[in-house]
Scaffold this motif. Sequence first.
Motif, PDB file in Angstrom:
ATOM      1  N   GLY A   1      25.264   8.488  31.174  1.00 35.06           N
ATOM      2  CA  GLY A   1      25.643   9.776  31.748  1.00 35.06           C
ATOM      3  C   GLY A   1      24.539  10.776  31.501  1.00 35.06           C
ATOM      4  O   GLY A   1      24.106  10.968  30.366  1.00 35.06           O
ATOM      5  N   MET A   2      24.066  11.412  32.572  1.00 33.88           N
ATOM      6  CA  MET A   2      22.981  12.385  32.474  1.00 33.88           C
ATOM      7  C   MET A   2      23.526  13.775  32.799  1.00 33.88           C
ATOM      8  O   MET A   2      24.142  13.978  33.843  1.00 33.88           O
ATOM      9  N   ALA A   3      23.289  14.738  31.896  1.00 38.06           N
ATOM     10  CA  ALA A   3      23.774  16.106  32.073  1.00 38.06           C
ATOM     11  C   ALA A   3      22.914  16.848  33.079  1.00 38.06           C
ATOM     12  O   ALA A   3      21.689  16.773  33.043  1.00 38.06           O
ATOM     13  N   MET A   4      23.595  17.575  33.961  1.00 31.56           N
ATOM     14  CA  MET A   4      22.924  18.446  34.911  1.00 31.56           C
ATOM     15  C   MET A   4      22.901  19.855  34.322  1.00 31.56           C
ATOM     16  O   MET A   4      23.880  20.285  33.720  1.00 31.56           O
ATOM     17  N   PRO A   5      21.798  20.586  34.491  1.00 29.51           N
ATOM     18  CA  PRO A   5      21.740  21.955  33.970  1.00 29.51           C
ATOM     19  C   PRO A   5      22.807  22.838  34.616  1.00 29.51           C
ATOM     20  O   PRO A   5      23.121  22.701  35.791  1.00 29.51           O
ATOM     21  N   GLU A   6      23.375  23.728  33.830  1.00 27.97           N
ATOM     22  CA  GLU A   6      24.303  24.767  34.285  1.00 27.97           C
ATOM     23  C   GLU A   6      25.600  24.248  34.900  1.00 27.97           C
ATOM     24  O   GLU A   6      26.243  24.941  35.683  1.00 27.97           O
TER      25      GLU A   6
ATOM     26  N   LEU B   1      17.958   0.850  33.147  1.00 24.31           N
ATOM     27  CA  LEU B   1      18.487   2.111  32.621  1.00 24.31           C
ATOM     28  C   LEU B   1      17.418   2.959  31.945  1.00 24.31           C
ATOM     29  O   LEU B   1      17.364   4.170  32.159  1.00 24.31           O
ATOM     30  N   ASP B   2      16.558   2.344  31.133  1.00 28.21           N
ATOM     31  CA  ASP B   2      15.525   3.121  30.440  1.00 28.21           C
ATOM     32  C   ASP B   2      14.581   3.793  31.427  1.00 28.21           C
ATOM     33  O   ASP B   2      14.232   4.964  31.270  1.00 28.21           O
ATOM     34  N   ALA B   3      14.166   3.054  32.452  1.00 27.53           N
ATOM     35  CA  ALA B   3      13.276   3.628  33.462  1.00 27.53           C
ATOM     36  C   ALA B   3      14.000   4.726  34.246  1.00 27.53           C
ATOM     37  O   ALA B   3      13.408   5.761  34.574  1.00 27.53           O
ATOM     38  N   GLY B   4      15.283   4.518  34.534  1.00 27.48           N
ATOM     39  CA  GLY B   4      16.062   5.535  35.236  1.00 27.48           C
ATOM     40  C   GLY B   4      16.199   6.807  34.424  1.00 27.48           C
ATOM     41  O   GLY B   4      16.021   7.914  34.944  1.00 27.48           O
ATOM     42  N   VAL B   5      16.498   6.672  33.132  1.00 26.48           N
ATOM     43  CA  VAL B   5      16.614   7.835  32.260  1.00 26.48           C
ATOM     44  C   VAL B   5      15.288   8.581  32.218  1.00 26.48           C
ATOM     45  O   VAL B   5      15.244   9.815  32.346  1.00 26.48           O
ATOM     46  N   ALA B   6      14.197   7.856  32.056  1.00 22.96           N
ATOM     47  CA  ALA B   6      12.883   8.498  31.988  1.00 22.96           C
ATOM     48  C   ALA B   6      12.581   9.265  33.272  1.00 22.96           C
ATOM     49  O   ALA B   6      12.131  10.410  33.235  1.00 22.96           O
ATOM     50  N   PHE B   7      12.842   8.641  34.425  1.00 20.11           N
ATOM     51  CA  PHE B   7      12.555   9.300  35.696  1.00 20.11           C
ATOM     52  C   PHE B   7      13.408  10.550  35.894  1.00 20.11           C
ATOM     53  O   PHE B   7      12.893  11.630  36.186  1.00 20.11           O
ATOM     54  N   TYR B   8      14.725  10.434  35.743  1.00 24.55           N
ATOM     55  CA  TYR B   8      15.610  11.569  36.002  1.00 24.55           C
ATOM     56  C   TYR B   8      15.438  12.690  34.976  1.00 24.55           C
ATOM     57  O   TYR B   8      15.626  13.863  35.299  1.00 24.55           O
ATOM     58  N   ALA B   9      15.051  12.343  33.764  1.00 23.16           N
ATOM     59  CA  ALA B   9      14.774  13.369  32.756  1.00 23.16           C
ATOM     60  C   ALA B   9      13.504  14.139  33.129  1.00 23.16           C
ATOM     61  O   ALA B   9      13.485  15.370  33.113  1.00 23.16           O
ATOM     62  N   GLU B  10      12.456  13.396  33.492  1.00 25.67           N
ATOM     63  CA  GLU B  10      11.180  14.037  33.813  1.00 25.67           C
ATOM     64  C   GLU B  10      11.220  14.749  35.168  1.00 25.67           C
ATOM     65  O   GLU B  10      10.802  15.895  35.296  1.00 25.67           O
ATOM     66  N   ALA B  11      11.757  14.084  36.183  1.00 29.77           N
ATOM     67  CA  ALA B  11      11.718  14.633  37.541  1.00 29.77           C
ATOM     68  C   ALA B  11      12.717  15.771  37.747  1.00 29.77           C
ATOM     69  O   ALA B  11      12.416  16.735  38.454  1.00 29.77           O
ATOM     70  N   LEU B  12      13.912  15.664  37.147  1.00 29.52           N
ATOM     71  CA  LEU B  12      14.962  16.640  37.420  1.00 29.52           C
ATOM     72  C   LEU B  12      15.440  17.418  36.198  1.00 29.52           C
ATOM     73  O   LEU B  12      16.326  18.262  36.312  1.00 29.52           O
ATOM     74  N   GLY B  13      14.895  17.096  35.036  1.00 32.50           N
ATOM     75  CA  GLY B  13      15.285  17.819  33.832  1.00 32.50           C
ATOM     76  C   GLY B  13      16.668  17.475  33.307  1.00 32.50           C
ATOM     77  O   GLY B  13      17.262  18.246  32.559  1.00 32.50           O
ATOM     78  N   LEU B  14      17.199  16.291  33.695  1.00 34.10           N
ATOM     79  CA  LEU B  14      18.501  15.868  33.182  1.00 34.10           C
ATOM     80  C   LEU B  14      18.335  15.325  31.770  1.00 34.10           C
ATOM     81  O   LEU B  14      17.268  14.858  31.397  1.00 34.10           O
TER      82      LEU B  14
END
Length: 111
Positions: free
Chosen positions: A39-44, A15-28
Amino acid sequence: MLRKIDCVMVRVDDLDAGVAFYAEALGLRPLWRDETSVGMAMPETDAEIVLHTTDLEYSTHYLVDDVRAAAQKWQHAIRTAPFEIAIGWCAVLDDPFGNPICILDMTKGQR
């Protein structure tokens, strides 16, 4: 009946690696977390990407007002009867082609 695509489930090993990747790569950004998912928030939008470490069969979940009412209306198509989840109820229906349609409601409120 259908309100929107509520979440897309994405399996990750960590989970920690997933959060880091999706936050950095997609801005979630993380919205909530439990032992097996984040749960990761998508912009807009208020739809979520849910990173998880469990073996789930369905990856897309559609939000409806009331899962039990929808299942009653579509009882001929029920694959998995309504069951409780943290935010409300969930069920799996079959479309006419045998594809699963996972529906959920938020009758217990957001996390």
